[in-house]
Design a protein around this motif. Sequence first.
Motif, PDB file in Angstrom:
ATOM      1  N   SER A   9      62.105  36.296  56.068  1.00 17.38           N
ATOM      2  CA  SER A   9      62.179  36.952  54.763  1.00 17.38           C
ATOM      3  C   SER A   9      62.742  38.354  54.902  1.00 17.38           C
ATOM      4  CB  SER A   9      60.814  36.961  54.076  1.00 17.38           C
ATOM      5  OG  SER A   9      59.898  37.727  54.816  1.00 17.38           O
ATOM      6  N   THR A  10      61.904  39.344  54.833  1.00 17.25           N
ATOM      7  CA  THR A  10      62.419  40.698  54.886  1.00 17.25           C
ATOM      8  C   THR A  10      62.060  41.368  56.203  1.00 17.25           C
ATOM      9  OG1 THR A  10      60.400  41.361  53.768  1.00 17.25           O
ATOM     10  CG2 THR A  10      62.363  41.053  52.408  1.00 17.25           C
ATOM     11  N   GLY A  11      61.609  40.558  57.138  1.00 12.33           N
ATOM     12  CA  GLY A  11      61.177  41.134  58.399  1.00 12.33           C
ATOM     13  C   GLY A  11      59.870  41.886  58.246  1.00 12.33           C
ATOM     14  N   ALA A  12      59.092  41.489  57.239  1.00 11.43           N
ATOM     15  CA  ALA A  12      57.855  42.208  56.959  1.00 11.43           C
ATOM     16  C   ALA A  12      56.702  41.675  57.802  1.00 11.43           C
ATOM     17  CB  ALA A  12      57.508  42.074  55.486  1.00 11.43           C
ATOM     18  N   HIS A  13      55.741  42.553  58.057  1.00 11.66           N
ATOM     19  CA  HIS A  13      54.498  42.133  58.678  1.00 11.66           C
ATOM     20  C   HIS A  13      53.446  42.016  57.591  1.00 11.66           C
ATOM     21  CE1 HIS A  13      55.564  43.189  62.955  1.00 11.66           C
ATOM     22  NE2 HIS A  13      56.547  43.732  62.267  1.00 11.66           N
ATOM     23  N   PHE A  14      52.660  40.981  57.656  1.00 16.70           N
ATOM     24  CA  PHE A  14      51.573  40.846  56.699  1.00 16.70           C
ATOM     25  C   PHE A  14      50.259  40.858  57.434  1.00 16.70           C
ATOM     26  CE2 PHE A  14      55.190  38.595  55.016  1.00 16.70           C
ATOM     27  CZ  PHE A  14      55.286  39.122  53.747  1.00 16.70           C
ATOM     28  N   ARG A  15      49.285  41.433  56.781  1.00 16.37           N
ATOM     29  CA  ARG A  15      47.944  41.325  57.314  1.00 16.37           C
ATOM     30  C   ARG A  15      47.268  40.253  56.477  1.00 16.37           C
ATOM     31  NH1 ARG A  15      42.742  43.152  56.720  1.00 16.37           N
ATOM     32  NH2 ARG A  15      41.771  44.069  58.561  1.00 16.37           N
ATOM     33  N   VAL A  16      46.843  39.203  57.109  1.00 18.13           N
ATOM     34  CA  VAL A  16      46.193  38.123  56.374  1.00 18.13           C
ATOM     35  C   VAL A  16      44.697  38.242  56.573  1.00 18.13           C
ATOM     36  CG1 VAL A  16      46.022  35.631  56.093  1.00 18.13           C
ATOM     37  CG2 VAL A  16      48.178  36.649  56.805  1.00 18.13           C
ATOM     38  N   PRO A  17      43.990  38.683  55.548  1.00 17.20           N
ATOM     39  CA  PRO A  17      42.546  38.801  55.719  1.00 17.20           C
ATOM     40  C   PRO A  17      41.952  37.403  55.849  1.00 17.20           C
ATOM     41  CG  PRO A  17      43.219  39.528  53.532  1.00 17.20           C
ATOM     42  CD  PRO A  17      44.427  38.960  54.188  1.00 17.20           C
ATOM     43  N   LEU A  18      41.140  37.205  56.855  1.00 20.33           N
ATOM     44  CA  LEU A  18      40.548  35.882  57.028  1.00 20.33           C
ATOM     45  C   LEU A  18      39.312  35.776  56.154  1.00 20.33           C
ATOM     46  CD1 LEU A  18      40.914  35.418  60.864  1.00 20.33           C
ATOM     47  CD2 LEU A  18      42.277  34.438  59.040  1.00 20.33           C
ATOM     48  N   LEU A  19      39.074  34.562  55.674  1.00 19.32           N
ATOM     49  CA  LEU A  19      37.909  34.357  54.831  1.00 19.32           C
ATOM     50  C   LEU A  19      36.652  34.576  55.655  1.00 19.32           C
ATOM     51  CD1 LEU A  19      39.256  31.196  53.050  1.00 19.32           C
ATOM     52  CD2 LEU A  19      39.272  33.532  52.217  1.00 19.32           C
ATOM     53  N   ASP A  20      36.763  34.255  56.932  1.00 17.65           N
ATOM     54  CA  ASP A  20      35.642  34.438  57.829  1.00 17.65           C
ATOM     55  C   ASP A  20      36.047  35.519  58.832  1.00 17.65           C
ATOM     56  OD1 ASP A  20      33.756  34.354  59.773  1.00 17.65           O
ATOM     57  OD2 ASP A  20      34.012  32.239  60.268  1.00 17.65           O
ATOM     58  N   GLU A  21      35.432  36.690  58.694  1.00 15.80           N
ATOM     59  CA  GLU A  21      35.842  37.813  59.547  1.00 15.80           C
ATOM     60  C   GLU A  21      35.672  37.506  61.022  1.00 15.80           C
ATOM     61  OE1 GLU A  21      34.097  41.529  58.539  1.00 15.80           O
ATOM     62  OE2 GLU A  21      34.556  41.235  56.410  1.00 15.80           O
ATOM     63  N   GLU A  22      34.652  36.690  61.311  1.00 11.84           N
ATOM     64  CA  GLU A  22      34.368  36.347  62.688  1.00 11.84           C
ATOM     65  C   GLU A  22      35.560  35.634  63.343  1.00 11.84           C
ATOM     66  OE1 GLU A  22      30.931  37.021  64.847  1.00 11.84           O
ATOM     67  OE2 GLU A  22      30.423  36.002  62.999  1.00 11.84           O
ATOM     68  N   ALA A  23      36.308  34.900  62.515  1.00 10.64           N
ATOM     69  CA  ALA A  23      37.364  34.045  63.054  1.00 10.64           C
ATOM     70  C   ALA A  23      38.409  34.842  63.828  1.00 10.64           C
ATOM     71  CB  ALA A  23      38.028  33.256  61.933  1.00 10.64           C
ATOM     72  N   ALA A  24      38.741  36.062  63.345  1.00 11.40           N
ATOM     73  CA  ALA A  24      39.829  36.827  63.951  1.00 11.40           C
ATOM     74  C   ALA A  24      39.539  37.163  65.408  1.00 11.40           C
ATOM     75  CB  ALA A  24      40.081  38.089  63.145  1.00 11.40           C
ATOM     76  N   SER A  25      38.283  37.482  65.698  1.00 10.19           N
ATOM     77  CA  SER A  25      37.969  37.921  67.052  1.00 10.19           C
ATOM     78  C   SER A  25      37.917  36.757  68.033  1.00 10.19           C
ATOM     79  CB  SER A  25      36.639  38.678  67.060  1.00 10.19           C
ATOM     80  OG  SER A  25      35.617  37.834  66.587  1.00 10.19           O
ATOM     81  N   GLY A  26      37.964  35.542  67.529  1.00 11.05           N
ATOM     82  CA  GLY A  26      37.886  34.399  68.435  1.00 11.05           C
ATOM     83  C   GLY A  26      39.194  33.659  68.617  1.00 11.05           C
ATOM     84  N   VAL A  27      40.279  34.225  68.067  1.00  9.83           N
ATOM     85  CA  VAL A  27      41.545  33.495  68.101  1.00  9.83           C
ATOM     86  C   VAL A  27      42.062  33.351  69.537  1.00  9.83           C
ATOM     87  CG1 VAL A  27      43.970  33.526  67.412  1.00  9.83           C
ATOM     88  CG2 VAL A  27      42.199  34.153  65.771  1.00  9.83           C
ATOM     89  N   VAL A  28      42.325  32.120  69.916  1.00 14.16           N
ATOM     90  CA  VAL A  28      42.835  31.842  71.252  1.00 14.16           C
ATOM     91  C   VAL A  28      44.333  31.548  71.201  1.00 14.16           C
ATOM     92  CG1 VAL A  28      42.691  30.277  73.230  1.00 14.16           C
ATOM     93  CG2 VAL A  28      40.613  30.956  72.026  1.00 14.16           C
ATOM     94  N   LEU A  70      45.150  28.159  63.447  1.00 21.58           N
ATOM     95  CA  LEU A  70      44.578  28.941  64.528  1.00 21.58           C
ATOM     96  C   LEU A  70      43.511  28.134  65.239  1.00 21.58           C
ATOM     97  CD1 LEU A  70      43.799  32.284  62.662  1.00 21.58           C
ATOM     98  CD2 LEU A  70      45.796  31.774  64.061  1.00 21.58           C
ATOM     99  N   PHE A  71      43.453  28.313  66.543  1.00 18.57           N
ATOM    100  CA  PHE A  71      42.300  27.815  67.283  1.00 18.57           C
ATOM    101  C   PHE A  71      41.377  29.008  67.447  1.00 18.57           C
ATOM    102  CE2 PHE A  71      39.725  27.209  70.978  1.00 18.57           C
ATOM    103  CZ  PHE A  71      39.491  25.844  71.096  1.00 18.57           C
ATOM    104  N   THR A  72      40.186  28.904  66.904  1.00 24.10           N
ATOM    105  CA  THR A  72      39.244  30.007  67.017  1.00 24.10           C
ATOM    106  C   THR A  72      37.838  29.428  67.153  1.00 24.10           C
ATOM    107  OG1 THR A  72      38.499  32.083  66.007  1.00 24.10           O
ATOM    108  CG2 THR A  72      39.015  30.264  64.501  1.00 24.10           C
ATOM    109  N   SER A  73      36.841  30.307  67.217  1.00 18.63           N
ATOM    110  CA  SER A  73      35.483  29.791  67.361  1.00 18.63           C
ATOM    111  C   SER A  73      34.538  30.550  66.448  1.00 18.63           C
ATOM    112  CB  SER A  73      35.017  29.912  68.813  1.00 18.63           C
ATOM    113  OG  SER A  73      35.024  31.255  69.220  1.00 18.63           O
ATOM    114  N   ASP A  74      33.437  29.917  66.119  1.00 15.91           N
ATOM    115  CA  ASP A  74      32.473  30.555  65.228  1.00 15.91           C
ATOM    116  C   ASP A  74      31.515  31.442  66.032  1.00 15.91           C
ATOM    117  OD1 ASP A  74      30.587  28.916  66.415  1.00 15.91           O
ATOM    118  OD2 ASP A  74      30.399  27.563  64.693  1.00 15.91           O
ATOM    119  N   ARG A  75      30.543  32.002  65.373  1.00 17.55           N
ATOM    120  CA  ARG A  75      29.602  32.927  65.985  1.00 17.55           C
ATOM    121  C   ARG A  75      28.923  32.337  67.222  1.00 17.55           C
ATOM    122  NH1 ARG A  75      26.349  36.902  63.273  1.00 17.55           N
ATOM    123  NH2 ARG A  75      27.435  36.270  61.392  1.00 17.55           N
ATOM    124  N   ASP A  76      28.698  31.024  67.184  1.00 18.40           N
ATOM    125  CA  ASP A  76      28.025  30.370  68.307  1.00 18.40           C
ATOM    126  C   ASP A  76      29.020  29.811  69.331  1.00 18.40           C
ATOM    127  OD1 ASP A  76      25.686  30.993  67.090  1.00 18.40           O
ATOM    128  OD2 ASP A  76      25.312  28.992  66.290  1.00 18.40           O
TER     129      ASP A  76
END
Lengths: 173, 354
Positions: free
Chosen positions: B79-98, B105-111
């Motif tokens: 598109s315009t070479g833009a970066h988007f920040r996609v807020p995840l519905l589950d905040e936990e998901a972002a920190s588990g992205v593999v 995305l492959f990610t994991s839940d709190r447990d």
Amino acid sequence: MATGSGAAAAAADAEEKESGSRMITLTSNEGKAFVVTEASARQSATIRSMVDDGGCVDKGFPLPNVDSKTLARVIQYCDEHGNKEAHTVDERAALAKFDKDFIAELDADKAFLYDVTMAANYLHIQGLFALTTQCIADTIKGKTPEEIRTAFGIEYDLTAQDEEEIKEEDTHA
Amino acid sequence: MASTADGDDFRDWSGLPEDLLLTAMEAMQLPDLVHSGAVCRSWHSAFATFRRLGLRSPPHPPCLLYAADNAVRLYSPSSTGAHFRVPLLDEEAASGVVGSAHGWLFTSDRDANPYLLNPLTGARAALPPATALGRVRGRRFVFSPGDGGRRGVAYDVDFGRRPGGSPDVRQVMARRARRWMYRRVAMSASPSAATGCVVLLLHMPERELSFARPGDERWTPLVDGGVWASHGTSFLDAVHNPGDGLFYVLQDSSPGGDTVVHSLDLTAPPPPPSSPVATMLMFATPPRPCNHHLKKTMCRYLAITPQHPQHVAGGLEFLVVERRWRRSGSDDDVSTTEMYVVMLRPLDLYFYEL
């Protein structure tokens, strides 16, 4: 619209021929009456189900949500797709050209696009609805939120909290 | 309808019925979708609904998806070479992205239970839980205030080196497992695709391989029948090649040894055969600077050259990207010092069953 093959299409064709001679009256919210073929009116799932339920074909159908100008254009679409055959390459090309011109007109006049979209939604005219929503998507294509607002005359009403939630686009361009 | 100045031409586009706007959104490309969600309050709310309902938009041109600052970011060169920040519905998901593939995305839940997440729509696809991995022996809730205040879910993981050897079960807290257990992931297709999706996971404690399909109850370990063990210790990366439908895995070679890539055919419909067909491809390892003091802080990635994706295994060309990095200060402060891209030269082929 018609795919021109298969038992379902053949059955639909037969049904159209049988009932195609009937005329149906649609009345706009300004009280203006439009007489259309049943084949044309059947493009609308809303009207189709009322007709099939043995509804008041003779009395006609008042459409309190559609004004005359919009209804006239919606009927043009339904006539084109309901009354004309689309079996040959040429016939299909003619329909595609009609759709293209129709889209161009919608694209040029956003108020008209809005009215036709709402009417297609209300009358459940699937093909027309797909055309109009695609036209909306095309209008938005490649635009920033501000440009989208300008294109549709939308006022900025996001609260600080919404903005926080959105935290959208970081353009490093 | 708030009819203001514009008279006849005014239409309340912000008051468009939500289902109608959702239909239009289904026809939009990804950057347009994100922009639409930032137009006004009602469109913003429609966008939230779009994501909550997991509605699907048409196939998108490729975007780069990366995790940063506890959110997922999306770079769209088309598109315009833009970066988007996609807020995840589950905040936990972002920190588990593999990893990510096919827009998921492959990610994991709190447990530390893994799952697939479509970051845009919020749709999820279930994967077998952490306890369904071969070396995870059990799951407990730990609460020991005297022991550094450790509380939460913990897993008993067998670190024993040899299968059949003496077990070495140690406790791994879930929050550590999220960052440690899952190393690399490759996917054959989107979980919503009709062709069926196979997820190949490279995981700890021994950098081993397991695979599963969304909805499976267990991870199926790829147990080595002696061929793998003789050519190194652990796996470094896994990729899927859509051209031939095979997975390719890069294996660590013993010092001075040849580089080994295995191809895996995991496409057989469930139930999975007990012995997926594998081919070992051996490559000469070109000489490159080797700084022994840096050896521990490097990682390698396997890539397939794009020009001949339709070639069968023997005809593919592989690149190994080696990144060396240095940790400075805190755990997350990492700077890349060198990058090498090595093209592998084929030596030999072995076909075998696992």
